[in-house]
Motif scaffolding. Structure first.
Motif, PDB file in Angstrom:
ATOM      1  N   HIS A 210       0.826  -1.209   0.000  1.00  0.00           N
ATOM      2  CA  HIS A 210       0.000   0.000   0.000  1.00  0.00           C
ATOM      3  C   HIS A 210       0.858   1.254   0.000  1.00  0.00           C
ATOM      4  O   HIS A 210       0.611   2.209  -0.719  1.00  0.00           O
ATOM      5  CB  HIS A 210      -0.936   0.005   1.214  1.00  0.00           C
ATOM      6  N   ARG A 211       1.867   1.319   0.840  1.00  0.00           N
ATOM      7  CA  ARG A 211       2.864   2.389   0.947  1.00  0.00           C
ATOM      8  C   ARG A 211       2.340   3.699   1.555  1.00  0.00           C
ATOM      9  O   ARG A 211       3.082   4.676   1.626  1.00  0.00           O
ATOM     10  CB  ARG A 211       3.505   2.696  -0.416  1.00  0.00           C
ATOM     11  N   ASP A 212       1.090   3.721   2.009  1.00  0.00           N
ATOM     12  CA  ASP A 212       0.611   4.955   2.658  1.00  0.00           C
ATOM     13  C   ASP A 212      -0.481   4.644   3.679  1.00  0.00           C
ATOM     14  O   ASP A 212      -1.532   5.295   3.710  1.00  0.00           O
ATOM     15  CB  ASP A 212       0.088   5.932   1.598  1.00  0.00           C
ATOM     16  N   ILE A 213      -0.211   3.659   4.518  1.00  0.00           N
ATOM     17  CA  ILE A 213      -1.154   3.323   5.583  1.00  0.00           C
ATOM     18  C   ILE A 213      -1.124   4.429   6.636  1.00  0.00           C
ATOM     19  O   ILE A 213      -0.073   4.750   7.188  1.00  0.00           O
ATOM     20  CB  ILE A 213      -0.795   1.965   6.223  1.00  0.00           C
ATOM     21  N   LYS A 214      -2.285   5.021   6.895  1.00  0.00           N
ATOM     22  CA  LYS A 214      -2.430   6.078   7.895  1.00  0.00           C
ATOM     23  C   LYS A 214      -3.906   6.234   8.230  1.00  0.00           C
ATOM     24  O   LYS A 214      -4.777   5.685   7.540  1.00  0.00           O
ATOM     25  CB  LYS A 214      -1.854   7.395   7.379  1.00  0.00           C
ATOM     26  N   ALA A 215      -4.193   7.010   9.278  1.00  0.00           N
ATOM     27  CA  ALA A 215      -5.568   7.121   9.765  1.00  0.00           C
ATOM     28  C   ALA A 215      -6.520   7.688   8.719  1.00  0.00           C
ATOM     29  O   ALA A 215      -7.673   7.259   8.627  1.00  0.00           O
ATOM     30  CB  ALA A 215      -5.598   7.984  11.026  1.00  0.00           C
ATOM     31  N   ALA A 226     -13.455  -1.352   9.475  1.00  0.00           N
ATOM     32  CA  ALA A 226     -12.415  -0.646   8.726  1.00  0.00           C
ATOM     33  C   ALA A 226     -12.362  -1.077   7.267  1.00  0.00           C
ATOM     34  O   ALA A 226     -12.535  -2.256   6.935  1.00  0.00           O
ATOM     35  CB  ALA A 226     -11.059  -0.890   9.379  1.00  0.00           C
ATOM     36  N   HIS A 227     -12.106  -0.090   6.389  1.00  0.00           N
ATOM     37  CA  HIS A 227     -11.910  -0.336   4.965  1.00  0.00           C
ATOM     38  C   HIS A 227     -10.689   0.468   4.515  1.00  0.00           C
ATOM     39  O   HIS A 227     -10.698   1.699   4.579  1.00  0.00           O
ATOM     40  CB  HIS A 227     -13.135   0.104   4.162  1.00  0.00           C
ATOM     41  N   ILE A 228      -9.650  -0.222   4.082  1.00  0.00           N
ATOM     42  CA  ILE A 228      -8.435   0.459   3.607  1.00  0.00           C
ATOM     43  C   ILE A 228      -8.749   1.154   2.288  1.00  0.00           C
ATOM     44  O   ILE A 228      -9.356   0.570   1.390  1.00  0.00           O
ATOM     45  CB  ILE A 228      -7.282  -0.542   3.421  1.00  0.00           C
ATOM     46  N   ALA A 229      -8.320   2.415   2.161  1.00  0.00           N
ATOM     47  CA  ALA A 229      -8.614   3.195   0.959  1.00  0.00           C
ATOM     48  C   ALA A 229      -7.355   3.872   0.438  1.00  0.00           C
ATOM     49  O   ALA A 229      -6.283   3.775   1.038  1.00  0.00           O
ATOM     50  CB  ALA A 229      -9.688   4.234   1.272  1.00  0.00           C
ATOM     51  N   ASP A 230      -7.509   4.570  -0.673  1.00  0.00           N
ATOM     52  CA  ASP A 230      -6.464   5.372  -1.314  1.00  0.00           C
ATOM     53  C   ASP A 230      -5.232   4.551  -1.673  1.00  0.00           C
ATOM     54  O   ASP A 230      -4.238   4.527  -0.956  1.00  0.00           O
ATOM     55  CB  ASP A 230      -6.065   6.557  -0.429  1.00  0.00           C
ATOM     56  N   PHE A 231      -5.305   3.916  -2.835  1.00  0.00           N
ATOM     57  CA  PHE A 231      -4.215   3.072  -3.315  1.00  0.00           C
ATOM     58  C   PHE A 231      -3.352   3.797  -4.344  1.00  0.00           C
ATOM     59  O   PHE A 231      -2.716   3.182  -5.188  1.00  0.00           O
ATOM     60  CB  PHE A 231      -4.785   1.780  -3.914  1.00  0.00           C
ATOM     61  N   GLY A 232      -3.323   5.126  -4.262  1.00  0.00           N
ATOM     62  CA  GLY A 232      -2.574   5.915  -5.227  1.00  0.00           C
ATOM     63  C   GLY A 232      -1.079   5.681  -5.224  1.00  0.00           C
ATOM     64  O   GLY A 232      -0.405   5.882  -6.233  1.00  0.00           O
ATOM     65  N   LEU A 233      -0.528   5.258  -4.083  1.00  0.00           N
ATOM     66  CA  LEU A 233       0.905   4.981  -4.008  1.00  0.00           C
ATOM     67  C   LEU A 233       1.201   3.479  -4.017  1.00  0.00           C
ATOM     68  O   LEU A 233       2.361   3.078  -3.925  1.00  0.00           O
ATOM     69  CB  LEU A 233       1.504   5.613  -2.740  1.00  0.00           C
ATOM     70  N   VAL A 248      11.088   8.136  -2.284  1.00  0.00           N
ATOM     71  CA  VAL A 248      10.418   7.836  -1.030  1.00  0.00           C
ATOM     72  C   VAL A 248       8.939   8.129  -1.191  1.00  0.00           C
ATOM     73  O   VAL A 248       8.547   9.133  -1.762  1.00  0.00           O
ATOM     74  CB  VAL A 248      11.006   8.682   0.115  1.00  0.00           C
ATOM     75  N   ALA A 249       8.097   7.216  -0.711  1.00  0.00           N
ATOM     76  CA  ALA A 249       6.652   7.407  -0.808  1.00  0.00           C
ATOM     77  C   ALA A 249       6.031   7.176   0.557  1.00  0.00           C
ATOM     78  O   ALA A 249       6.456   6.309   1.312  1.00  0.00           O
ATOM     79  CB  ALA A 249       6.054   6.444  -1.833  1.00  0.00           C
ATOM     80  N   GLY A 250       4.996   7.950   0.845  1.00  0.00           N
ATOM     81  CA  GLY A 250       4.310   7.791   2.119  1.00  0.00           C
ATOM     82  C   GLY A 250       4.070   9.131   2.781  1.00  0.00           C
ATOM     83  O   GLY A 250       4.160  10.183   2.160  1.00  0.00           O
ATOM     84  N   THR A 251       3.760   9.089   4.071  1.00  0.00           N
ATOM     85  CA  THR A 251       3.449  10.291   4.842  1.00  0.00           C
ATOM     86  C   THR A 251       4.379  10.383   6.041  1.00  0.00           C
ATOM     87  O   THR A 251       4.615   9.381   6.732  1.00  0.00           O
ATOM     88  CB  THR A 251       1.980  10.250   5.315  1.00  0.00           C
ATOM     89  N   MET A 252       4.915  11.565   6.276  1.00  0.00           N
ATOM     90  CA  MET A 252       5.829  11.763   7.396  1.00  0.00           C
ATOM     91  C   MET A 252       5.169  11.313   8.698  1.00  0.00           C
ATOM     92  O   MET A 252       4.004  11.594   8.955  1.00  0.00           O
ATOM     93  CB  MET A 252       6.212  13.243   7.509  1.00  0.00           C
TER      94      MET A 252
END
Length: 369
Positions: A210-215, A226-233, A248-252
């Protein structure tokens, strides 16, 4: 021959010589210009590169098995993309709540016209989310690609993002919706759902990172599942759980330490680390990208503070103060946070797989019955 006559001859000769010189220069310039014109014409007739949204036929861009929804239907469903229907926004563009002619309520995610990065995210979602189905992953209904417009259509998730519930933000979505502190039991159930969704992705024939797991990328339905969303990365990987990335991809706050140590090979363990950070965040309602002051006034990261408190057997002091104490079990809280610590190990190979994490939660459930 007298001097005036010689002067006239000299003037005439000079005129002809200058005329010849200028004519030569003009001819040379014309010849020199022709190749540039030919080159310019060639440049104009070259195929446009793939970063143009309209240069490549859709049949070459998208899986023909994916459901294509016509723009005229989306315009009607969103009242011509009315600002009143916006329920989310980001670097990609805006998300609208819409009702299709079939009666289905959907989330319509529209790519900004000048967002090239958003176009890459669009492609990533098409290539990953478009081919998977799981109870804990947001369902993909289809897409629309007309001219420069790129639009993705998903199921509409009623309660919005986990981020909104942890921090009571109401700037997007239904501001009139009732919000209340999530109970400990609900928070644990949400985390279990995310774990199951990630375990499914990581164990596909072509695993997905996924590369961008966050709240903000975890959506909650009417039952707070829960439903994982936003698969842009997100990226599908061919080899054994690794993907070579040039950036680098993701959120600080959620990104694993190996990203900052020059690692170019991204593995499923990057998702595991981000998941562990999410666990600390869900327990504490503290943002991972904001520093926390310890007892000495020193600013430290959430993961450092959380790990330190667990090692000092002060787990209960970590928890969000708004969590009701009625359903809290000290041992369960301790085990939950120990799993978060395992996930956020500095060395990737020391982190458990998502399958192992799901099993740890199952064991925890058996011991608390």
């Amino acid at each position: 021959m007298d001097s005036p006559f010689l002067a006239v001859l000299a003037a005439i000769a000079s005129f002809f010589i200058i005329t010849i010189i200028f004519s030569f220069i003009y001819i040379v310039c014309r010849i020199a210009k022709n190749p540039r014109r030919v080159l310019a014409n060639r440049r104009r007739t070259r195929p446009i590169r793939s970063n143009s949204l309209t240069s490549i036929p859709e049949s070459q861009l998208f899986d023909p098995s994916l459901n294509k929804i016509e723009m005229v239907d989306l315009v009607k469903a969103t009242r011509d993309f009315s600002p009143d229907l916006i329920v989310g926004d980001g670097s990609f563009g805006y998300v609208y709540k819409a009702h299709l002619g079939s009666g289905v309520t959907v989330a319509v995610k529209k790519l900004g016209a000048d967002a090239f990065q958003g176009y890459r995210e669009f492609k990533a979602e098409m290539e990953t989310l478009g081919r998977i189905r799981h109870d804990n992953i947001v369902k993909f209904f289809g897409y629309c690609a007309t001219g420069s417009d790129r639009i993705l259509i998903y199921e509409f998730i009623e309660k919005g993002s986990l981020d909104h519930w942890l921090y009571d933000t109401s700037s997007t979505g239904d501001a009139s919706a009732e919000r209340f502190p999530l109970s400990w039991r609900t928070r644990v159930n949400i985390i279990k759902g995310v774990a199951k969704g990630l375990a499914f992705m990581h164990n596909l024939d072509k695993p997905i990172i996924h590369r961008d797991i966050k709240a903000s990328n975890v959506l909650l339905d009417a039952d707070f599942e829960a439903h994982i969303a936003d698969f842009g990365l997100a990226r599908s990987i061919e080899s054994s759980h690794s993907h070579v990335s040039t950036q680098v991809a993701g959120t600080m706050g959620y990104m694993p330490p190996e990203y900052f140590h020059g690692a170019t090979t991204v593995t499923v363990m990057a998702d595991v680390y981000s998941f562990g950070i999410l666990m600390f965040e869900v327990a504490t309602s503290r943002r991972p990208n904001l520093p926390i002051k310890d007892e000495n006034g020193k600013e430290i990261r959430l993961v450092e503070w959380g790990t330190r408190m667990v090692l000092q057997n002060q787990e209960m002091k970590l928890l969000d103060v708004h969590i009701s104490k009625d359903d809290l079990n000290t041992n369960e809280v301790s085990e939950f946070l120990k799993i978060a610590m395992l996930c956020t190990k500095e060395i990737p190979k020391l982190r458990p797989s998502m399958n192992d994490i799901v099993k740890l939660f199952e064991i925890q459930d058996e011991t608390t019955i």
